[in-house]
Design a protein around this motif. Structure first.
Motif, PDB file in Angstrom:
ATOM      1  N   ILE A   1       3.769  12.449  -5.257  1.00 21.71           N
ATOM      2  CA  ILE A   1       3.617  11.944  -3.886  1.00 21.71           C
ATOM      3  C   ILE A   1       4.819  11.082  -3.517  1.00 21.71           C
ATOM      4  O   ILE A   1       5.354  11.187  -2.410  1.00 21.71           O
ATOM      5  CB  ILE A   1       2.286  11.176  -3.751  1.00 21.71           C
ATOM      6  CG1 ILE A   1       1.110  12.124  -4.018  1.00 21.71           C
ATOM      7  CG2 ILE A   1       2.169  10.547  -2.361  1.00 21.71           C
ATOM      8  CD1 ILE A   1      -0.242  11.437  -4.125  1.00 21.71           C
TER       9      ILE A   1
ATOM     10  N   CYS B   1       0.952  16.327   0.241  1.00 21.55           N
ATOM     11  CA  CYS B   1       1.910  15.284   0.625  1.00 21.55           C
ATOM     12  C   CYS B   1       3.188  15.827   1.263  1.00 21.55           C
ATOM     13  O   CYS B   1       3.734  15.210   2.182  1.00 21.55           O
ATOM     14  CB  CYS B   1       2.237  14.386  -0.559  1.00 21.55           C
ATOM     15  SG  CYS B   1       3.071  15.208  -1.941  1.00 21.55           S
TER      16      CYS B   1
ATOM     17  N   ALA C   1       7.685  13.191  -2.394  1.00 18.06           N
ATOM     18  CA  ALA C   1       7.322  14.189  -1.377  1.00 18.06           C
ATOM     19  C   ALA C   1       8.489  14.608  -0.490  1.00 18.06           C
ATOM     20  O   ALA C   1       8.491  15.697   0.074  1.00 18.06           O
ATOM     21  CB  ALA C   1       6.184  13.653  -0.505  1.00 18.06           C
TER      22      ALA C   1
ATOM     23  N   VAL D   1      -1.626   5.363  -0.621  1.00 16.76           N
ATOM     24  CA  VAL D   1      -2.394   6.290  -1.447  1.00 16.76           C
ATOM     25  C   VAL D   1      -3.469   5.533  -2.206  1.00 16.76           C
ATOM     26  O   VAL D   1      -3.193   4.499  -2.812  1.00 16.76           O
ATOM     27  CB  VAL D   1      -1.450   6.994  -2.455  1.00 16.76           C
ATOM     28  CG1 VAL D   1      -2.204   8.032  -3.267  1.00 16.76           C
ATOM     29  CG2 VAL D   1      -0.256   7.618  -1.734  1.00 16.76           C
TER      30      VAL D   1
END
Length: 247
Positions: free
Chosen positions: A242, A216, A245, A230
């Motif tokens: 994520i 990510c 990120a 996702v």
């Protein structure tokens, strides 16, 4: 123009009350980057449950809806119903809706239009199959899918586009950061030239397709990738990584 990073978790047809409580647990524990907008896409039957349990800062999305407020459409739900249980987003045009359930560009565009008119925010999904990519038709396909939506939409302020190469969804294969960036950049340029430059520069374009905690950060570093949609990883604690990120 600064675009706020936006990460959606599409649970698809997964989860029961026990698992949903576990997911809500790691979302609450986080910590989640406050500079990232977070939305969870929930099976329709659990929309109200999730909306009452997750923090108010997290958006809740239905995974589909129909193009009219009510009527004889067995099994469908309307934007009005989604709003009635407190959810504020809907995911439309996902490749599984297109590929498995045969939804056309035109139908998806009509759904997007009605959802926006009803006051929902929309994650509108586009993307090419492996055959289309190998035939060099990636841009042709994503431009066609976006054009259909553009024909029905005037105000883009509540639209997020999710570019999801079909060959990378649930396969473990991921477009390289450069492959994803190339499509995002081309799509943004197409929007600038065919819709409006202001829309093109402000609209957020997510990448979706086997995004994980491992890949990510590199994907998020690309200039035209404004977030992720996702799938499987949104059911796991790594979803927090994520969301973060950009940190």
């Amino acid at each position: 123009m600064a675009r706020k990073f936006v990460v959606g978790g599409n649970w698809k047809m997964n989860g029961d009350k026990k698992q949903i409580n576990e997911i809500i647990g790691f979302l609450k524990s986080g910590p989640l980057n406050q500079d990232t907008e977070v939305v969870v896409g929930v099976p329709a039957i659990y929309l109200e449950l999730v909306r009452t349990c997750v923090p108010a800062s997290i958006g809740v999305a239905a995974q589909n809806c129909y193009k009219v407020p009510k009527g004889a459409f067995t099994g469908e739900i309307s934007p009005a119903m989604i709003k009635d249980v407190g959810a504020d987003w809907v995911i439309l045009g996902h490749s599984e809706r297109r590929q498995i359930f045969g939804e056309s560009d035109e139908l998806i565009a009509e759904k997007v239009c009605h959802a926006l008119e009803s006051g929902l925010k929309v994650i509108a999904c586009i993307g090419e199959t492996l055959e289309e990519r190998e035939a060099g038709k990636t841009e042709e396909v994503v431009f066609r899918q976006t054009k259909a939506i553009a024909a029905k939409v005037n105000d883009w302020s509540n639209v997020v586009i999710a570019y999801e190469p079909v060959w990378a969804i649930g396969t473990g294969k991921t477009a390289t950061p450069q492959q994803a960036q190339d499509v995002h950049k081309a799509l943004r340029q197409w929007i600038c030239e065919n819709i409006d430059a202001k829309v093109g520069n402000s609209i957020r374009i997510q990448y979706g397709g086997s995004v994980t905690a491992a890949n990510c950060k590199e994907l998020a570093s690309q200039p035209d990738i404004d977030g992720f949609l996702v799938g499987g990883a949104s059911l796991k604690p790594e979803f927090v990584n994520i969301v973060n990120a950009k940190q």
